[in-house]
Design an enzyme around this catalytic site. Structure first.
Site, PDB file in Angstrom:
ATOM      1  CD  GLU A  63      16.911 -11.292  12.790  1.00 42.80           C
ATOM      2  OE1 GLU A  63      17.917 -11.797  13.308  1.00 42.80           O
ATOM      3  OE2 GLU A  63      16.773 -10.073  12.615  1.00 42.80           O
ATOM      4  CB  THR A  64      10.387 -14.964  12.584  1.00 48.32           C
ATOM      5  OG1 THR A  64      10.430 -14.089  13.719  1.00 48.32           O
ATOM      6  CG2 THR A  64       9.747 -16.283  12.969  1.00 48.32           C
TER       7      THR A  64
END
EC number: 3.1.2.-
Length: 137
Positions: A63-64
């Site tokens: 997700e980063t």
């Protein structure tokens, strides 16, 4: 190059100061024409109780990467938010580092889809993720 925002690796890494990203030890390592990569240590910060890389840590790395890649595809006044994250875990990792490789699957005006593949230090696929983002603004 696909990116609409032009940031250096140092600038990307500075965005992680005082965040979960920094706490997990995630560091952006490569910004290519259509790829963003980062590394994350497999240690006490990212282990689950049985000494293996926590699936949630792999998801956080994915997700980063996908969120930052999505942000770099926006213009001033826009931002992105995650709408869906799918992770398939293929093999365990107990130590060292993992490397996430993020590439676009779809880049629309209102939504984006990103594939993030997590590899171990031997180059073996450990996790495959897909992140959906919505473009706001």
């Amino acid at each position: 190059m696909i990116w609409k925002r032009h940031l250096t690796l140092d600038e990307l890494n500075a965005t992680s100061d005082n965040t979960m990203v920094a706490h997990l030890g995630i560091v952006y390592t490569r910004l290519g024409d259509d790829v963003l990569e980062a590394e994350m240590p497999v240690d006490i910060r990212t282990h689950q109780p049985f000494g293996l890389l926590h699936g949630g840590a792999s998801a956080a790395l994915a997700e980063t990467l996908g969120s930052m890649a999505g942000f770099m595809m926006t213009r001033d006044g826009q931002c992105v938010v995650g709408t869906e994250l799918n992770a398939t875990h293929h093999r365990p990792v107990s130590e060292g580092k993992v490397r996430g490789v993020c590439q676009p699957l779809h880049l629309g005006r209102q939504n984006q889809s990103w594939e993030i593949v997590v590899f171990d230090e031997q180059g073996r696929r450990c996790c495959t993720c897909r992140l959906g983002t919505a473009v706001l603004g």
